[in-house]
Design a protein around this motif. Structure first.
Motif, PDB file in Angstrom:
ATOM      1  N   CYS A  19       0.829  -1.214   0.000  1.00 49.11           N
ATOM      2  CA  CYS A  19       0.000   0.000   0.000  1.00 49.11           C
ATOM      3  C   CYS A  19       0.862   1.262   0.000  1.00 49.11           C
ATOM      4  CB  CYS A  19      -0.939  -0.013   1.198  1.00 49.11           C
ATOM      5  SG  CYS A  19      -2.266  -1.240   1.087  1.00 49.11           S
TER       6      CYS A  19
ATOM      7  N   TYR B 200       2.010   1.844  -3.579  1.00 43.65           N
ATOM      8  CA  TYR B 200       0.942   2.399  -4.408  1.00 43.65           C
ATOM      9  C   TYR B 200       0.630   3.842  -4.007  1.00 43.65           C
ATOM     10  CZ  TYR B 200      -0.300  -1.768  -7.064  1.00 43.65           C
ATOM     11  OH  TYR B 200      -0.286  -2.820  -7.951  1.00 43.65           O
ATOM     12  N   LEU B 201       0.660   4.133  -2.710  1.00 38.19           N
ATOM     13  CA  LEU B 201       0.427   5.513  -2.276  1.00 38.19           C
ATOM     14  C   LEU B 201       1.515   6.446  -2.784  1.00 38.19           C
ATOM     15  CD1 LEU B 201      -0.816   5.150   1.431  1.00 38.19           C
ATOM     16  CD2 LEU B 201      -2.107   6.012  -0.521  1.00 38.19           C
TER      17      LEU B 201
ATOM     18  N   ALA C   1       0.896   6.990  -6.467  1.00 35.45           N
ATOM     19  CA  ALA C   1      -0.267   7.848  -6.710  1.00 35.45           C
ATOM     20  C   ALA C   1      -0.005   9.287  -6.288  1.00 35.45           C
ATOM     21  CB  ALA C   1      -1.487   7.302  -5.964  1.00 35.45           C
ATOM     22  N   ALA C   2       0.784   9.475  -5.237  1.00 32.88           N
ATOM     23  CA  ALA C   2       1.051  10.825  -4.755  1.00 32.88           C
ATOM     24  C   ALA C   2       2.031  11.578  -5.631  1.00 32.88           C
ATOM     25  CB  ALA C   2       1.578  10.768  -3.321  1.00 32.88           C
ATOM     26  N   THR C   3       2.912  10.867  -6.320  1.00 33.21           N
ATOM     27  CA  THR C   3       3.928  11.530  -7.144  1.00 33.21           C
ATOM     28  C   THR C   3       3.559  11.575  -8.616  1.00 33.21           C
ATOM     29  OG1 THR C   3       5.115   9.416  -7.322  1.00 33.21           O
ATOM     30  CG2 THR C   3       5.794  10.934  -5.567  1.00 33.21           C
TER      31      THR C   3
ATOM     32  N   GLN D  31      -4.092   7.253 -12.280  1.00 32.51           N
ATOM     33  CA  GLN D  31      -4.955   7.382 -11.105  1.00 32.51           C
ATOM     34  C   GLN D  31      -6.256   6.611 -11.284  1.00 32.51           C
ATOM     35  OE1 GLN D  31      -3.429   8.654  -8.787  1.00 32.51           O
ATOM     36  NE2 GLN D  31      -2.031  10.224  -9.532  1.00 32.51           N
TER      37      GLN D  31
ATOM     38  N   ARG E 190      -6.101  12.065  -8.091  1.00 34.66           N
ATOM     39  CA  ARG E 190      -5.025  11.624  -7.209  1.00 34.66           C
ATOM     40  C   ARG E 190      -5.548  11.415  -5.792  1.00 34.66           C
ATOM     41  NH1 ARG E 190       0.353  15.175  -6.128  1.00 34.66           N
ATOM     42  NH2 ARG E 190      -1.199  16.513  -5.131  1.00 34.66           N
ATOM     43  N   ALA E 191      -6.442  12.299  -5.322  1.00 32.84           N
ATOM     44  CA  ALA E 191      -7.036  12.125  -3.995  1.00 32.84           C
ATOM     45  C   ALA E 191      -7.875  10.852  -3.942  1.00 32.84           C
ATOM     46  CB  ALA E 191      -7.890  13.342  -3.639  1.00 32.84           C
TER      47      ALA E 191
ATOM     48  N   CYS F 175      -5.433   7.763  -3.766  1.00 32.88           N
ATOM     49  CA  CYS F 175      -4.861   7.607  -2.424  1.00 32.88           C
ATOM     50  C   CYS F 175      -5.918   7.137  -1.427  1.00 32.88           C
ATOM     51  CB  CYS F 175      -4.235   8.916  -1.968  1.00 32.88           C
ATOM     52  SG  CYS F 175      -2.799   9.443  -2.932  1.00 32.88           S
TER      53      CYS F 175
ATOM     54  N   VAL G  20      -6.630   3.328  -1.928  1.00 37.91           N
ATOM     55  CA  VAL G  20      -5.575   2.480  -1.357  1.00 37.91           C
ATOM     56  C   VAL G  20      -5.675   2.463   0.164  1.00 37.91           C
ATOM     57  CG1 VAL G  20      -3.084   2.190  -1.140  1.00 37.91           C
ATOM     58  CG2 VAL G  20      -4.066   2.881  -3.327  1.00 37.91           C
ATOM     59  N   SER G  21      -5.986   3.597   0.772  1.00 40.85           N
ATOM     60  CA  SER G  21      -6.133   3.658   2.229  1.00 40.85           C
ATOM     61  C   SER G  21      -7.290   2.792   2.698  1.00 40.85           C
ATOM     62  CB  SER G  21      -6.346   5.107   2.669  1.00 40.85           C
ATOM     63  OG  SER G  21      -5.271   5.937   2.260  1.00 40.85           O
TER      64      SER G  21
END
Length: 250
Positions: free
Chosen positions: A25, A28-29, A32-34, A41, A112-113, A116, A119-120
């Motif tokens: 995770c 993947y985070l 997705a964040a970068t 996304q 992107r939000a 993330c 995945v959370s």
């Protein structure tokens, strides 16, 4: 929290070591964040949703409810870019849009939000919190005091909700009024002091329990129920990274 624990224990991913799923995770985070690529996304959101629905057997309605905060957070990016025209040139450039395209930049940040957040949610619904804390203490040398504090916090949240429900029922019986579905401002203000006293009492009992268990007396402690690693962890980790690599490339 109880629903998440029930799903994690009965799911195939719940058989994995929590640290394996945590590492996947995190990968993947970080991706997705970068990444500001909209296709990446969307692929992450679809992939995670498919795993939650097909593998974890998460009810679709529960998944939609859990995604609502992330959808609202993503809509904030869109409205901010449209109303205030404060779009990020870097985000617009990476998204493949023309410079100054506020809507494109807002959609990219919104996706992107969502990625993330998805995945959370996967991690929260797939890992038993107790097993995760035990794995942190056993393998990553997480302090035992902080681990026990996390255990207490996980138990305190549902206990606070139950105590609030009991207090509301007692007040309704005393006043002769039915218990409302949602407490009003005056009722919330009246519940603050009793709930604070309940939390303080629980904190005192937890401190006594930690002293009785001898936290900090010895550098090493014997632990029961520490999750181990198996071939499933290696297979899941390699498969997840093998799926992530082409998503980043294409």
């Amino acid at each position: 929290m109880t629903v998440a624990q029930d799903i994690s224990k009965a799911s195939p991913l719940g058989r994995l070591n929590p640290l394996t799923l945590f590492a996947v995770c995190l990968a993947y985070l970080a991706a997705a964040a970068t990444s500001f690529d909209a296709g990446f996304q969307i692929s992450v959101v679809v992939l995670v949703a498919a795993v939650l629905l097909a593998v974890q057997r998460v009810p679709p309605l529960l998944l939609l409810v859990l995604m609502v905060p992330f959808v609202l957070f993503g809509m904030g990016f869109i409205t901010t870019n449209l109303l205030f025209r404060r779009d990020s040139d870097f985000a617009v450039h990476l998204a493949g849009s023309e410079s100054g395209a506020a809507l494109s930049a807002g959609l990219t940040l919104s996706l992107r939000a969502l990625a993330c957040g998805a995945v959370s949610i996967l991690f929260a619904l797939s890992v038993d919190p107790g097993a995760f804390v035990r794995a942190l203490i056993a393998y990553l040398r997480f302090p035992a005091r902080l681990g026990y504090a996390l255990f207490v916090a996980m138990q305190l949240v549902p206990d606070l909700l139950a105590e609030a429900a009991h207090l509301r029922m007692a007040r309704a019986m005393r006043t002769g009024r039915p218990v409302g579905r949602v407490p009003g401002p005056s009722e919330m203000a009246g519940l603050m002091v009793p709930l604070l006293a309940f939390a303080v009492r629980r904190a005192g009992r937890s401190a006594v329990a930690m002293e009785a268990r001898g936290f900090g007396a010895l550098p090493a402690r014997a632990m029961v129920g520490v999750p181990g690693f198996s071939w499933r962890d290696a297979a899941f980790g390699l498969t997840s990274l093998a799926v992530l690599a082409p998503l980043l490339v294409f």
